[in-house]
Design a protein around this motif. Structure first.
Motif, PDB file in Angstrom:
ATOM      1  N   SER A  65       1.203  -1.238   0.007  1.00  0.00           N
ATOM      2  CA  SER A  65      -0.149   0.141  -0.076  1.00  0.00           C
ATOM      3  C   SER A  65       1.069   1.409   0.088  1.00  0.00           C
ATOM      4  N   GLU A  68       2.658   1.592  -3.302  1.00  0.00           N
ATOM      5  CA  GLU A  68       2.034   1.694  -4.333  1.00  0.00           C
ATOM      6  C   GLU A  68       0.897   3.264  -4.375  1.00  0.00           C
ATOM      7  N   LYS A 103      -1.765  -5.365  -5.535  1.00  0.00           N
ATOM      8  CA  LYS A 103      -2.766  -5.225  -3.934  1.00  0.00           C
ATOM      9  C   LYS A 103      -3.670  -5.252  -4.373  1.00  0.00           C
ATOM     10  N   HIS A 107      -5.972  -7.880  -1.136  1.00  0.00           N
ATOM     11  CA  HIS A 107      -7.346  -7.544  -0.240  1.00  0.00           C
ATOM     12  C   HIS A 107      -8.603  -8.362  -0.758  1.00  0.00           C
TER      13      HIS A 107
END
Length: 107
Positions: A65, A68, A103, A107
């Motif tokens: 995260s 990114e 990413k 999730h």
């Protein structure tokens, strides 16, 4: 996502960041902001091996995260109309796409 796939994707991210760092070294008149983002990303990739050894999914998610976000900032600078080489823009876009894709799969 299995451990082997995570390792493979992180390896791809390390390669993409490395390519952006190489493009960075070949670029003249690069904005300091872009240089800073890519250098931070390069330092983050150094942490990947350590985090993998811990097998801590939460740390992997946090690292990706954070990376990114830096990649998005680098991409924004590349898209701001500055006279950057195609290689630089392509490397940053590829790196950011790798980070976004990973990413999303985490999730």
């Amino acid at each position: 996502m299995g451990e082997q796939e995570i390792r493979s994707r992180l390896s791809s991210i390390q390669l993409a960041v490395g390519q952006a760092a190489q493009a960075l070294s070949a670029e003249r008149n690069l904005p300091g902001e872009l240089r800073d983002y890519i250098q931070k990303l390069d330092r983050q990739t150094d942490r990947i091996t350590d985090i993998l050894a811990l097998r801590d999914r939460a740390r992997i998610v946090k690292l990706i995260s954070d990376m990114e976000l830096l990649g998005a900032r680098a991409r924004r600078v590349c898209g701001s109309g500055l006279p950057l080489s195609g290689q630089m823009k392509s490397a940053v876009n590829h790196m950011h796409n790798e980070l976004i894709d990973f990413k999303q799969h985490l999730h």
